[in-house]
Design a protein around this motif. Sequence first.
Motif, PDB file in Angstrom:
ATOM      1  N   LEU A  92      15.576  12.026  24.676  1.00 15.00           N
ATOM      2  CA  LEU A  92      14.890  12.864  24.793  1.00 15.00           C
ATOM      3  C   LEU A  92      14.870  13.643  26.780  1.00 15.00           C
ATOM      4  O   LEU A  92      15.060  15.080  26.042  1.00 15.00           O
ATOM      5  N   ILE A  93      15.064  13.070  27.042  1.00 14.16           N
ATOM      6  CA  ILE A  93      15.435  13.729  28.913  1.00 14.16           C
ATOM      7  C   ILE A  93      17.037  14.178  28.888  1.00 14.16           C
ATOM      8  O   ILE A  93      16.966  14.671  29.666  1.00 14.16           O
ATOM      9  N   ALA A  94      17.502  13.056  28.196  1.00 20.60           N
ATOM     10  CA  ALA A  94      19.163  13.452  28.139  1.00 20.60           C
ATOM     11  C   ALA A  94      19.744  14.751  27.756  1.00 20.60           C
ATOM     12  O   ALA A  94      20.847  15.066  27.607  1.00 20.60           O
ATOM     13  N   ALA A  95      19.190  14.945  26.145  1.00 26.32           N
ATOM     14  CA  ALA A  95      19.428  15.466  25.221  1.00 26.32           C
ATOM     15  C   ALA A  95      20.156  16.305  25.876  1.00 26.32           C
ATOM     16  O   ALA A  95      21.070  17.190  25.141  1.00 26.32           O
ATOM     17  N   ILE A 130      21.164  21.685  24.184  1.00 29.04           N
ATOM     18  CA  ILE A 130      19.726  21.759  23.704  1.00 29.04           C
ATOM     19  C   ILE A 130      18.733  23.089  24.703  1.00 29.04           C
ATOM     20  O   ILE A 130      18.771  22.561  25.603  1.00 29.04           O
ATOM     21  N   GLY A 131      18.726  24.301  24.308  1.00 30.45           N
ATOM     22  CA  GLY A 131      17.652  24.822  25.258  1.00 30.45           C
ATOM     23  C   GLY A 131      18.564  26.383  25.783  1.00 30.45           C
ATOM     24  O   GLY A 131      18.114  26.766  26.624  1.00 30.45           O
ATOM     25  N   MET A 132      19.701  26.008  25.913  1.00 31.65           N
ATOM     26  CA  MET A 132      20.529  27.088  25.985  1.00 31.65           C
ATOM     27  C   MET A 132      20.106  28.573  25.113  1.00 31.65           C
ATOM     28  O   MET A 132      20.093  29.850  26.503  1.00 31.65           O
ATOM     29  N   ASP A 133      19.606  28.759  24.322  1.00 28.17           N
ATOM     30  CA  ASP A 133      19.457  29.934  23.911  1.00 28.17           C
ATOM     31  C   ASP A 133      17.598  29.880  23.924  1.00 28.17           C
ATOM     32  O   ASP A 133      17.068  31.203  23.742  1.00 28.17           O
ATOM     33  N   ASN A 134      17.389  28.988  24.201  1.00 26.48           N
ATOM     34  CA  ASN A 134      15.809  28.728  23.676  1.00 26.48           C
ATOM     35  C   ASN A 134      14.992  27.943  25.098  1.00 26.48           C
ATOM     36  O   ASN A 134      15.246  26.635  25.060  1.00 26.48           O
ATOM     37  N   ILE A 154      11.871  26.584  25.652  1.00 32.46           N
ATOM     38  CA  ILE A 154      10.927  25.785  24.933  1.00 32.46           C
ATOM     39  C   ILE A 154      11.812  24.693  24.431  1.00 32.46           C
ATOM     40  O   ILE A 154      11.395  23.659  24.659  1.00 32.46           O
ATOM     41  N   ALA A 155      13.050  25.453  23.554  1.00 37.61           N
ATOM     42  CA  ALA A 155      13.787  23.893  23.132  1.00 37.61           C
ATOM     43  C   ALA A 155      13.520  23.116  24.162  1.00 37.61           C
ATOM     44  O   ALA A 155      14.091  21.655  24.538  1.00 37.61           O
ATOM     45  N   PHE A 156      14.464  23.668  25.636  1.00 35.18           N
ATOM     46  CA  PHE A 156      15.127  22.997  26.757  1.00 35.18           C
ATOM     47  C   PHE A 156      13.543  22.051  27.511  1.00 35.18           C
ATOM     48  O   PHE A 156      13.907  20.344  27.242  1.00 35.18           O
ATOM     49  N   THR A 157      12.331  22.237  27.737  1.00 35.34           N
ATOM     50  CA  THR A 157      11.518  22.286  28.168  1.00 35.34           C
ATOM     51  C   THR A 157      10.666  20.912  27.662  1.00 35.34           C
ATOM     52  O   THR A 157      10.081  19.954  27.770  1.00 35.34           O
ATOM     53  N   LEU A 158      10.870  21.440  26.169  1.00 37.62           N
ATOM     54  CA  LEU A 158       9.792  20.239  24.938  1.00 37.62           C
ATOM     55  C   LEU A 158      10.467  19.238  25.115  1.00 37.62           C
ATOM     56  O   LEU A 158       9.767  18.656  24.877  1.00 37.62           O
ATOM     57  N   SER A 159      11.749  19.201  24.817  1.00 35.65           N
ATOM     58  CA  SER A 159      12.551  17.951  24.607  1.00 35.65           C
ATOM     59  C   SER A 159      12.401  16.772  26.428  1.00 35.65           C
ATOM     60  O   SER A 159      11.893  15.995  25.781  1.00 35.65           O
ATOM     61  N   TYR A 178      18.566  19.774  16.190  1.00 32.45           N
ATOM     62  CA  TYR A 178      17.753  18.813  17.000  1.00 32.45           C
ATOM     63  C   TYR A 178      16.785  18.389  16.304  1.00 32.45           C
ATOM     64  O   TYR A 178      16.230  17.387  16.311  1.00 32.45           O
ATOM     65  N   TYR A 179      15.860  19.810  16.456  1.00 30.04           N
ATOM     66  CA  TYR A 179      14.228  19.424  16.374  1.00 30.04           C
ATOM     67  C   TYR A 179      14.176  18.765  14.914  1.00 30.04           C
ATOM     68  O   TYR A 179      13.244  18.005  14.923  1.00 30.04           O
ATOM     69  N   LEU A 180      15.115  19.251  13.749  1.00 33.67           N
ATOM     70  CA  LEU A 180      14.251  19.260  13.284  1.00 33.67           C
ATOM     71  C   LEU A 180      14.672  16.907  12.036  1.00 33.67           C
ATOM     72  O   LEU A 180      14.447  16.931  11.439  1.00 33.67           O
TER      73      LEU A 180
END
Length: 124
Positions: A21-24, A30-34, A36-41, A97-99
Motif C-alpha cells: 500500500l505504501i509502495a503502490a 496511483i494519485g497522479m491525477d488525485n 487523495i488517492a496517493f495519500t490515502l494508500s 486500484y481502489y476497487l
Amino acid sequence: MTHLVTRKLHALIDYPVALGLIAAPFLLGIGMDNAIAFTLSIATGIAALLMTAMTDHEAGLLPVLSYRAHLAIDGLVGASFVMAPLVFGFVGIDLAYYLIVGATVLAVVAAHKEDDVPVAHPAE
C-alpha cells in the motif's frame, strides 16, 4: 464462501500488504491525477504496519489489539477503499486500484476461518 484464510496466513501477509500500500502509488502511479488517492494508500499502509505490529497474532510485536478487532478494522478499510472512488472521484488507474484492493481485502476477511478467531470470554 470457503474459509481458507487462517490467522497464521493473515499474520504472514499483513506486513507485505502494508508495504504494498505504501509502495503502490510510486510503482503504479496511483494519485497522479488525485492527491487523495496517493495519500490515502500511503497513510493506510502506515496505519496497517502499526496495526499489524500491535495485533495479538503470530506477527504481532506489541500485541495490544485483539485479532477480532484487527479483522473488523480490515473490513472497514476494505469497504472504505471500495467507496473511495465514489466519494473522492477517482478515475482510471486510481479507480481500478481502489476497487481491486478494497474488494480483495473484503474477500480475505470474508474467507477467514471462524474457528481461528479467538472469542473473548467475560472475566470470571
